[in-house]
Design an enzyme around this catalytic site. Structure first.
Site, PDB file in Angstrom:
ATOM      1  N   HIS A 154       0.850  -1.197   0.000  1.00 47.90           N
ATOM      2  CA  HIS A 154       0.000   0.000   0.000  1.00 47.90           C
ATOM      3  C   HIS A 154       0.882   1.243   0.000  1.00 47.90           C
ATOM      4  O   HIS A 154       0.662   2.179  -0.781  1.00 47.90           O
ATOM      5  CB  HIS A 154      -0.914   0.000   1.225  1.00 47.90           C
ATOM      6  CG  HIS A 154      -1.701   1.269   1.404  1.00 47.90           C
ATOM      7  ND1 HIS A 154      -2.785   1.594   0.610  1.00 47.90           N
ATOM      8  CD2 HIS A 154      -1.545   2.316   2.267  1.00 47.90           C
ATOM      9  CE1 HIS A 154      -3.272   2.777   0.988  1.00 47.90           C
ATOM     10  NE2 HIS A 154      -2.530   3.231   1.986  1.00 47.90           N
ATOM     11  N   ARG A 185       5.418   9.774  -6.418  1.00 42.08           N
ATOM     12  CA  ARG A 185       6.863   9.725  -6.686  1.00 42.08           C
ATOM     13  C   ARG A 185       7.161   8.433  -7.441  1.00 42.08           C
ATOM     14  O   ARG A 185       7.628   7.450  -6.849  1.00 42.08           O
ATOM     15  CB  ARG A 185       7.664   9.748  -5.372  1.00 42.08           C
ATOM     16  CG  ARG A 185       7.469  10.996  -4.508  1.00 42.08           C
ATOM     17  CD  ARG A 185       8.179  10.850  -3.158  1.00 42.08           C
ATOM     18  NE  ARG A 185       7.652   9.714  -2.400  1.00 42.08           N
ATOM     19  CZ  ARG A 185       6.549   9.759  -1.657  1.00 42.08           C
ATOM     20  NH1 ARG A 185       5.876  10.863  -1.536  1.00 42.08           N
ATOM     21  NH2 ARG A 185       6.144   8.682  -1.015  1.00 42.08           N
TER      22      ARG A 185
END
Ligand code: CA
Length: 434
Positions: free
Chosen positions: A141, A150
């Protein structure tokens, strides 16, 4: 005895005189979870689930069926806090008592008046929760969410060194079945110059496990990793409802706030640490190159037995499915072993600065996702941040939750030559915003 030792209460051959317990999906006699319930038109009391029924343990204690005065006193309450605060030897004794009562037919006539059909009872929160803390130990997760922001470097540099967490809100934790009001709050879409105050348009669920704290620690006295088992009462299912649009706008620099604290749901039964002993597994080895945990988080026994053989599932029932009489659709399924830190590590870390945990405190693990989409534990992941609506079997799709959607979490613990035990359900329906 070690905290992962088993005894006669775990014997797969043991049966109950309560017929519906045999082969029950969640509550065979090997489980014996603890909870707080009200029979119709009666007040709350402590019980254990057995098959389709609940045994009223408060009534059993009032009739002096338990030999231990401490147990008797703690059972005649409206919450599990006092029971959770007992030393683990006492809680083990309770399990042995209940297992004998429900397996030995000599108790049938005395106990039958204290059995209630589950379908006719109301379940409550199992404990008065002093504090709720949510961790972030679901590795995949953290990677999936991190990747949306990112792509080349999803995990922040601290992730594999320190169990990440934040203080949640205990007052808005509710038992399964209590509907969730869609929250309003500040949100600012990327194409807007200024924030607006309006209903969340990116409401999501999070599949987590809840960790109940048993004995507390004194302020200023850390819990060593070798002693953490004494402070672990058991597990439940936890849905950490999340408003992703509020979260994106508010979370920097201090972390989640109103995006998370409007409502959290837990399954009402505490599957006890004692019940979970046969389903203990080794914590999966860390990938090559990952840092070794600092010594205060490292324990050989915890690494060898600190994981759980638990399968978690999420289902969704939309208004349209409900009206068509369809069954809830399975959204995802995956193992609890996708936790990067063990339950004992997050307990130890939480108390490592001397912070005092209390009996009945609740820790969330953080969303538990598998590496691939079949095990993603939130819509944020299933819909890739809302860019790819997730298709449902009836032709509908979801990027985020709509009013009328009901989210249902389930879990089962299984091991070779052992009975399979379950957690019951954690379910709630989204109501439209005020
Ligand atoms: Ca969470």
């Amino acid at each position: 005895m070690n905290w992962w030792s088993t005894d006669e209460t775990h014997d797969a051959q043991r049966t109950s005189w309560v017929k519906s317990a045999q082969g029950h999906r969640d509550f065979p006699i090997q489980n014996l979870p603890l909870g707080v319930f009200s029979p119709q038109q009666q007040g709350p009391r402590i019980g254990t689930a057995i098959g389709d029924a609940i045994l009223d343990l408060t009534a059993c204690a009032a009739e002096a069926l338990f030999s231990s005065p401490a147990l008797s006193s703690c059972l005649q309450r409206h919450s599990l806090n006092a029971l959770m605060a007992l030393p683990s030897a006492q809680r083990q004794l309770l399990r042995q008592h209940i297992s004998r009562f429900l397996s030995d037919p000599q108790y049938r006539d005395d106990l039958t008046p204290h059995l209630y059909p589950q379908a006719e009872c109301t379940m409550h929160l199992p404990a008065q929760i002093g504090d709720f803390t949510d961790f972030y130990v679901g590795l995949h997760h953290a990677e999936n969410i991190g990747r949306q922001f990112r792509p080349d470097n999803p995990l922040l540099p601290n992730y594999k060194h320190i169990p990440i967490g934040y203080h949640g809100r205990a007052s808005s934790v509710r038992a399964s079945g209590v509907n969730v009001r869609r929250p309003s709050g500040q949100r600012k879409a990327p194409d807007q110059d200024l924030p607006r105050f309006e209903p969340s348009q990116r409401l999501d669920y999070e599949l987590e496990m809840g960790v109940w704290i048993s004995e507390g620690n004194a302020l200023g006295q850390p819990i060593s990793i070798a002693d953490a088992a004494q402070h672990f009462a058991g597990l439940c299912l936890l849905n950490d409802w999340s408003a992703r649009d509020f979260q994106a706008w508010e979370y920097q620099p201090l972390g989640p706030f109103l995006a998370k604290n409007f409502h959290s749901s837990v399954s009402p039964w505490v599957v006890t640490a004692e019940a979970l002993a046969p389903y203990r597994i080794a914590q999966p080895p860390r990938p090559a190159g990952d840092p070794v945990p600092l010594p205060y988080l490292m324990d050989v026994d915890d690494q060898a037995h600190g994981g759980f053989a638990i399968q978690l599932s999420v289902y969704l029932l939309t208004d349209q499915m409900r009206q068509s009489g369809d069954a809830p659709a399975l959204l995802s399924q995956g193992p609890a072993s996708n936790m990067y830190w063990t339950v004992h590590q997050i307990i130890t870390h939480h108390a490592s600065n001397g912070c005092n945990l209390m009996a009945g405190d609740l820790l969330g693990t953080g969303t538990i996702s598998a590496p691939d989409i079949s095990g993603f534990g939130s819509l944020m992941e299933l819909s890739n941040g809302g860019t790819s609506p997730y298709p449902l079997p009836n032709g509908e799709s979801r990027s985020f939750l709509q009013d009328g959607d009901e989210v249902i979490l389930r879990a089962q613990a299984a091991a070779p030559d052992r009975a399979t035990i379950g957690f019951g359900e954690c379910r709630a329906t989204i109501l439209s915003a005020l």
